[in-house]
Design a protein around this motif. Sequence first.
Motif, PDB file in Angstrom:
ATOM      1  N   ASP A 181      43.162  34.388  47.727  1.00 12.35           N
ATOM      2  CA  ASP A 181      43.995  35.551  47.403  1.00 12.35           C
ATOM      3  C   ASP A 181      43.905  35.980  45.943  1.00 12.35           C
ATOM      4  O   ASP A 181      44.538  36.963  45.551  1.00 12.35           O
ATOM      5  N   ALA A 182      43.165  35.248  45.132  1.00  8.89           N
ATOM      6  CA  ALA A 182      43.049  35.526  43.686  1.00  8.89           C
ATOM      7  C   ALA A 182      44.419  35.505  42.999  1.00  8.89           C
ATOM      8  O   ALA A 182      44.651  36.206  42.029  1.00  8.89           O
ATOM      9  N   GLN A 222      52.733  37.901  41.668  1.00  8.42           N
ATOM     10  CA  GLN A 222      51.321  37.679  41.430  1.00  8.42           C
ATOM     11  C   GLN A 222      51.019  37.669  39.946  1.00  8.42           C
ATOM     12  O   GLN A 222      51.336  38.601  39.240  1.00  8.42           O
ATOM     13  N   GLU A 231      47.923  37.559  37.293  1.00  3.44           N
ATOM     14  CA  GLU A 231      46.464  37.712  37.252  1.00  3.44           C
ATOM     15  C   GLU A 231      45.963  37.711  35.843  1.00  3.44           C
ATOM     16  O   GLU A 231      46.679  38.022  34.942  1.00  3.44           O
ATOM     17  N   ARG A 233      39.518  43.276  35.861  1.00  5.28           N
ATOM     18  CA  ARG A 233      40.028  43.153  37.219  1.00  5.28           C
ATOM     19  C   ARG A 233      38.882  43.282  38.229  1.00  5.28           C
ATOM     20  O   ARG A 233      38.790  42.510  39.180  1.00  5.28           O
ATOM     21  N   THR A 242      36.850  40.166  38.517  1.00  8.39           N
ATOM     22  CA  THR A 242      37.514  38.935  38.968  1.00  8.39           C
ATOM     23  C   THR A 242      38.158  39.122  40.339  1.00  8.39           C
ATOM     24  O   THR A 242      38.133  38.233  41.162  1.00  8.39           O
ATOM     25  N   LYS A 243      38.698  40.317  40.556  1.00  6.69           N
ATOM     26  CA  LYS A 243      39.349  40.542  41.838  1.00  6.69           C
ATOM     27  C   LYS A 243      39.107  41.970  42.317  1.00  6.69           C
ATOM     28  O   LYS A 243      40.013  42.802  42.272  1.00  6.69           O
TER      29      LYS A 243
END
Lengths: 226, 252
Positions: A209-210, A224, A226, B233, B236-237
Amino acid sequence: MYHYLEEELEQLKTKIIKMGSLVEEQIELAIRSLFEGNLDLAKTVISRDDEVDKYDIKIDKHCQRIFALTQPVAFDLRLIMSALMINSDLERMGDIAVNISERAAPLLGYSELLKKVRVDEMSGKVKKIVRMGIDCFVNSDAELAKKIILMDVEVDNLDKQIFDLITLEMRNDNNMIIPCSHILTLIRNIERLSDHATNIAEDVIFLIDAKIIKHSKDPDNLKQKE
Amino acid sequence: MTQEKIHIKDLNLYYGTNHALKNVSIDIKGNRITSLIGPSGCGKSTFLRTLNRLNDTIDNVIIQGDINIDGQNIYDKNVDVVSLRKKVGMIFQKSNPFPKSVFENVAYGPRINGMKKKSELEEIVERSCRRAAIWDEVKDRLNDSAIGLSGGQQQRVCIARALAVDPEILLMDEPASALDPISTAKIEDLMFELKKNLTIVIVTHNMQQAARVSDNCAFFLMGEIIEYSATARMFTKPENEKTQNYISGRFG
């Protein structure tokens, strides 16, 4: 490059799975050596720790090579980062299996006491969590990973209850102080196994799911990061 | 200043019957580096060339939609294309110095804009060469032909030439693809320096370069923007599976 990277990642996953199986077996044998009073089994666990360490180095080197040669991104990057972190946890779990085996000799003849203070119940639960931890990586199963994180809380609670039972035994009978001291060390080790399996579960959630959820025990209500 | 510099809405471009850009809508922020990535033929260079109307020179091209720079629609019939290209400079894949001296290359823009005084031209040449990180290498050979410089030096002279007319936006179409790693690093360092005063849009086929240099990244595929986000971003995702597959080398 794509096929090369795919092959490298597959090989890396295979190494992690093999190391995971070895560590799971080490834990199983360590716990059996304890309850069966089987010192040969304990020696086997101690001597096989070298194999675990060799996997640790192999996996580290493999990750380093993939980073250097392919500059992975996105899922591939997370897979290698997860592999590094899981490798580290598995290596520590291998060391803990050795620590547990080392308790077999001083606790020889105390298998009834171990059961009385519910160490069998705790170790059964932890073996299950360890198996689930490895399975959730093998199957890339984030849902299973979340279950593990919640089960770790149960182990922590059981740990506290067992601590009370052991201290009660020590208060009731001075002759129990030495074996109970060993059991205190033992349950600390067993509890740490659950923590490492939980770390693996968190790594799997990061992989799929990062999301970075470490340092939280509530995977469903996490913001979340990140 | 980091607010929106270029606003693109519903941009469609046709080369005859070929629909090369499809409903492209993005905002490009000022003082940022925005990279455009995607496989060959996906429309990224075409898109770049719409930003200073270079596609106008191609026959049968039809452009629909809005491209606003600082609130001004650059396709408005009142827009002076020469002024637009002064404001929006461009660097190409292959360095293309004029067969003139280094000095004349860099002084070319100001000269055709009417600047004649030698001392002013000298000042602009030095300032532009310094900004393009080429001054120390050419200051003693300003009268030598620019063609005699190395590829990396030629490319930086071209950047100095673009900077000499004081653009606000710099478009770069694979500016380092023909350069060795050291020259590439110099161009990339230069981009970081330039973005303090400029907005940069770069097309690159080099994923690591896009990841290293850009703040934002747009992934083009078959004329459409599949994903547009902060570069960190995206690498990485990525949200879209096609982006994931492209940036990890699984197609393209």
